[in-house]
Scaffold this motif. Structure first.
Motif, PDB file in Angstrom:
ATOM      1  N   CYS A  14      26.415   3.055   3.021  1.00 47.83           N
ATOM      2  CA  CYS A  14      26.494   3.380   1.598  1.00 47.83           C
ATOM      3  C   CYS A  14      27.765   4.149   1.227  1.00 47.83           C
ATOM      4  O   CYS A  14      28.560   4.524   2.083  1.00 47.83           O
ATOM      5  CB  CYS A  14      25.278   4.217   1.223  1.00 47.83           C
ATOM      6  SG  CYS A  14      25.253   5.795   2.096  1.00 47.83           S
ATOM      7  N   ASN A  17      28.468   7.448   2.900  1.00 49.79           N
ATOM      8  CA  ASN A  17      29.168   7.382   4.178  1.00 49.79           C
ATOM      9  C   ASN A  17      30.679   7.267   3.977  1.00 49.79           C
ATOM     10  O   ASN A  17      31.449   7.792   4.767  1.00 49.79           O
ATOM     11  CB  ASN A  17      28.641   6.190   4.999  1.00 49.79           C
ATOM     12  CG  ASN A  17      27.520   6.613   5.938  1.00 49.79           C
ATOM     13  OD1 ASN A  17      27.000   7.718   5.827  1.00 49.79           O
ATOM     14  ND2 ASN A  17      27.159   5.743   6.863  1.00 49.79           N
ATOM     15  N   CYS A  50      25.022   3.425   9.642  1.00 51.60           N
ATOM     16  CA  CYS A  50      23.930   3.300   8.667  1.00 51.60           C
ATOM     17  C   CYS A  50      22.663   2.837   9.378  1.00 51.60           C
ATOM     18  O   CYS A  50      22.702   1.927  10.208  1.00 51.60           O
ATOM     19  CB  CYS A  50      24.336   2.271   7.616  1.00 51.60           C
ATOM     20  SG  CYS A  50      23.011   1.910   6.458  1.00 51.60           S
ATOM     21  N   HIS A  51      21.539   3.441   9.037  1.00 54.73           N
ATOM     22  CA  HIS A  51      20.274   3.151   9.704  1.00 54.73           C
ATOM     23  C   HIS A  51      19.286   2.447   8.774  1.00 54.73           C
ATOM     24  O   HIS A  51      18.132   2.216   9.116  1.00 54.73           O
ATOM     25  CB  HIS A  51      19.686   4.487  10.187  1.00 54.73           C
ATOM     26  CG  HIS A  51      18.648   4.354  11.254  1.00 54.73           C
ATOM     27  ND1 HIS A  51      17.340   4.691  11.067  1.00 54.73           N
ATOM     28  CD2 HIS A  51      18.728   3.912  12.521  1.00 54.73           C
ATOM     29  CE1 HIS A  51      16.655   4.466  12.185  1.00 54.73           C
ATOM     30  NE2 HIS A  51      17.479   3.996  13.074  1.00 54.73           N
ATOM     31  N   ILE A  52      19.745   2.090   7.570  1.00 57.02           N
ATOM     32  CA  ILE A  52      18.808   1.685   6.526  1.00 57.02           C
ATOM     33  C   ILE A  52      18.046   0.408   6.858  1.00 57.02           C
ATOM     34  O   ILE A  52      16.874   0.294   6.564  1.00 57.02           O
ATOM     35  CB  ILE A  52      19.511   1.583   5.147  1.00 57.02           C
ATOM     36  CG1 ILE A  52      18.508   1.630   4.012  1.00 57.02           C
ATOM     37  CG2 ILE A  52      20.382   0.364   5.012  1.00 57.02           C
ATOM     38  CD1 ILE A  52      18.485   2.913   3.294  1.00 57.02           C
ATOM     39  N   CYS A  84      23.886   8.098  10.061  1.00 60.30           N
ATOM     40  CA  CYS A  84      22.424   8.040  10.095  1.00 60.30           C
ATOM     41  C   CYS A  84      21.842   7.481  11.393  1.00 60.30           C
ATOM     42  O   CYS A  84      20.739   7.865  11.777  1.00 60.30           O
ATOM     43  CB  CYS A  84      21.924   7.271   8.877  1.00 60.30           C
ATOM     44  SG  CYS A  84      22.283   8.167   7.351  1.00 60.30           S
ATOM     45  N   VAL A 168      15.710   7.296   4.880  1.00 60.41           N
ATOM     46  CA  VAL A 168      16.617   8.335   4.378  1.00 60.41           C
ATOM     47  C   VAL A 168      16.049   9.763   4.445  1.00 60.41           C
ATOM     48  O   VAL A 168      16.747  10.683   4.857  1.00 60.41           O
ATOM     49  CB  VAL A 168      17.123   7.972   2.958  1.00 60.41           C
ATOM     50  CG1 VAL A 168      17.840   9.142   2.314  1.00 60.41           C
ATOM     51  CG2 VAL A 168      18.056   6.786   3.038  1.00 60.41           C
ATOM     52  N   ARG A 172      18.720  11.862   6.393  1.00 59.20           N
ATOM     53  CA  ARG A 172      19.545  12.759   5.558  1.00 59.20           C
ATOM     54  C   ARG A 172      18.839  14.066   5.257  1.00 59.20           C
ATOM     55  O   ARG A 172      19.436  14.973   4.691  1.00 59.20           O
ATOM     56  CB  ARG A 172      19.919  12.065   4.242  1.00 59.20           C
ATOM     57  CG  ARG A 172      20.897  10.927   4.417  1.00 59.20           C
ATOM     58  CD  ARG A 172      22.343  11.417   4.368  1.00 59.20           C
ATOM     59  NE  ARG A 172      23.261  10.354   4.733  1.00 59.20           N
ATOM     60  CZ  ARG A 172      24.583  10.501   4.776  1.00 59.20           C
ATOM     61  NH1 ARG A 172      25.165  11.654   4.480  1.00 59.20           N
ATOM     62  NH2 ARG A 172      25.357   9.502   5.134  1.00 59.20           N
ATOM     63  N   GLN A 203      21.472  10.676  -2.791  1.00 57.33           N
ATOM     64  CA  GLN A 203      20.422   9.681  -2.520  1.00 57.33           C
ATOM     65  C   GLN A 203      19.438   9.666  -3.667  1.00 57.33           C
ATOM     66  O   GLN A 203      18.747   8.691  -3.900  1.00 57.33           O
ATOM     67  CB  GLN A 203      19.681  10.022  -1.219  1.00 57.33           C
ATOM     68  CG  GLN A 203      20.328   9.442   0.009  1.00 57.33           C
ATOM     69  CD  GLN A 203      21.410  10.340   0.544  1.00 57.33           C
ATOM     70  OE1 GLN A 203      21.346  11.550   0.412  1.00 57.33           O
ATOM     71  NE2 GLN A 203      22.423   9.749   1.153  1.00 57.33           N
TER      72      GLN A 203
HETATM   73 FE1  SF4 Z   1      23.530   5.707   3.535  1.00 62.40          FE
HETATM   74 FE2  SF4 Z   1      20.897   5.486   3.831  1.00 62.40          FE
HETATM   75 FE3  SF4 Z   1      22.519   3.999   5.299  1.00 62.40          FE
HETATM   76 FE4  SF4 Z   1      22.307   6.618   5.738  1.00 62.40          FE
HETATM   77  S1  SF4 Z   1      20.676   5.113   6.006  1.00 62.40           S
HETATM   78  S2  SF4 Z   1      24.194   5.422   5.617  1.00 62.40           S
HETATM   79  S3  SF4 Z   1      22.027   7.376   3.682  1.00 62.40           S
HETATM   80  S4  SF4 Z   1      22.300   3.865   3.101  1.00 62.40           S
END
Ligand code: SF4
Ligand code: 5AD
Length: 442
Positions: A14, A17, A50-52, A84, A168, A172, A203
């Protein structure tokens, strides 16, 4: 200051980042690291991860694998995983890929310079703390060099909403807002360096409640304070939750000139049953009411959204309701994803997972509809004269590329203005992702 070294950062995920990567580069820059654009030149490589969704997280390991040959050539090369995935997987990352030297989560990256020193003698460091101290207070200010006219500025981080699909809140942490003065100072600094358009990041940015002399400020109050910076011309914010769209914030779209007529407001699904399963705490109707109020406050507002298809338990009928909501809102732009099971989230335990082929089929139907609307919206720009912030040189000689208030890329041949200016351009045509234009006036 130690002797100069080269730093390569690759950013995933995102906009926050992207912002974090900039701050990490500044932080290590103060310690003698120069940012370079290829991993081959680097003494230190950072993957800001990113872990999303599963795909994003797994990609890190294939990238790390590719750095093996670089480390073989240069045994002093240091490799770090930040962001993340670092937060979620911690030392597991080093177990799975031993060439990694540093693992640091999104709340501890102000400690990177100290970590860089402590790994020089071959040690490894894992830091996934949520420290007491304010990382922003411990990050050095950026050098006063000129920079591109659009910038991100994190004002709020973390999330207390716990949507059932989302990592998240775990990666985060809890919602924290930065104090108003800290943000104003950073914005002033950006403006001095040439920035004209700032996107406030969080977020859950519309839940912002940062400290100010006279008590806590909310997002509209913060925007009002930022509007006083004369050379700052455009303000945006992302990402918002529908339940935090207060009437005051909605009204701000009609009242604050610098606030752009564009809002990213994820809904995820159009089915109340699925929204309930997602723990979104809003309905399709309450979301549509917010949109309606926004359109009353600012009739030309353009909307963007996020969608997840194939959340556990989603039937054809639920999906039809999502399409229905999309038809009603007609987004100018949107992001859509297949539901991805994330370890540790409540929805991952749900027994009613939707088969992959169904998810794919729904995603392509949804995306066809969303792109049709996006195209129609871009088409309505043709013939209009729009204010465009010039951002960078284009591919052709004499061409500049800028951004409209609606975030469309616009390119035109211009010699009457320069990067950082806002000019009026007449839109001549729309391509898939950008607009063609001619210069009208400054
Ligand atoms: Fe961004 Fe969420 Fe991905 Fe972390 S997990 S990099 S906060 S989109
Ligand atoms: N699977 C698919 N998409 C997800 N998102 C968040 N978590 C998941 C998940 N587990 C999407 C949501 C969110 C955006 C940033 O990513 O749509 O708004």
């Amino acid at each position: 200051m130690s002797k100069s070294k080269n730093l390569y950062i690759k950013t995933f995920g995102c906009q926050m980042n992207v912002y974090d990567s900039e701050r990490m580069a500044t932080s290590l820059g103060a310690d003698g690291y120069n940012e370079v654009s290829s991993p081959e030149e680097a003494d230190m490589i950072l993957l800001n991860t990113c872990h999303i969704r599963e795909k994003a997280a797994e990609k890190i390991y294939s990238d790390l694998g590719r750095f093996k040959s670089l480390k073989a050539k240069n045994p002093d090369l240091k490799i770090g995983v930040t962001g993340c995935v670092a937060q979620a997987e911690g030392e597991e990352i080093i177990k799975r890929q031993p060439l990694v030297d540093i693992v640091v989560g999104p709340q501890a990256y102000h400690r990177l310079p100290a970590m860089a020193k402590s790994i020089e003698n071959g040690k490894k460091v894992v830091d996934t703390d949520f420290p007491e101290e304010d990382k922003f207070e411990h990050l050095p200010a950026a050098p006063k060099t000129k920079r591109a006219p659009s910038a991100f500025l994190t004002v709020q981080e973390g999330c207390d909403k716990f949507c059932a699909f989302c990592v998240v809140p775990f990666t985060r942490g809890a919602e924290v807002s930065r104090p108003v003065l800290q943000i104003i100072n950073e914005a002033r600094d950006l403006v001095e360096r040439g920035v004209r358009d700032i996107t406030l990041l969080g977020q859950n940015v519309n839940a912002y409640h940062g400290a100010m002399k006279s008590g806590d400020a909310n997002l509209p109050q913060l925007i009002k304070e930022l509007s006083k910076i004369e050379e700052l011309k455009r303000i945006r914010f992302t990402t918002s939750h529908p339940n935090d769209m207060t009437q005051e914030l909605i009204d701000a779209h009609g009242e604050m000139e610098k606030l752009m007529p564009y809002l990213h407001l994820p809904v995820q699904s159009g089915s109340d049953k699925i929204l309930k399963g997602m723990n979104r705490k809003h309905t399709a109707k309450s979301y549509l009411e917010v949109i309606e109020n926004l359109r009353v406050a600012r009739p030309d507002i353009a909307l963007s959204g996020d969608f997840i298809v194939g959340f556990p338990g989603e039937t054809d009928e639920d999906f039809e309701q999502t399409l229905e909501l999309v038809r009603e809102v007609k987004y100018a732009q949107a992001y859509s994803f297949k539901y991805s099971t994330r370890p540790g989230t409540p929805a991952a335990e749900n027994k009613n997972q939707v088969p992959e082929e169904i998810k794919s089929e729904r995603l392509s139907r949804l995306q066809a509809l969303l792109s049709q609307h996006q195209k129609e919206f871009m088409g309505t720009m043709v013939g209009k004269v729009l204010p465009v912030l010039l951002e960078r040189p284009g591919r052709l000689d004499g061409q500049l590329v800028g951004r409209s208030e609606y975030l469309h890329g616009v390119h035109a041949s211009i010699d009457q203005a320069q990067i950082g200016d806002i000019v009026n351009l007449r839109i001549l045509g729309a391509d898939t992702n950008s607009l063609r234009a001619e210069f009208v006036s400054k």
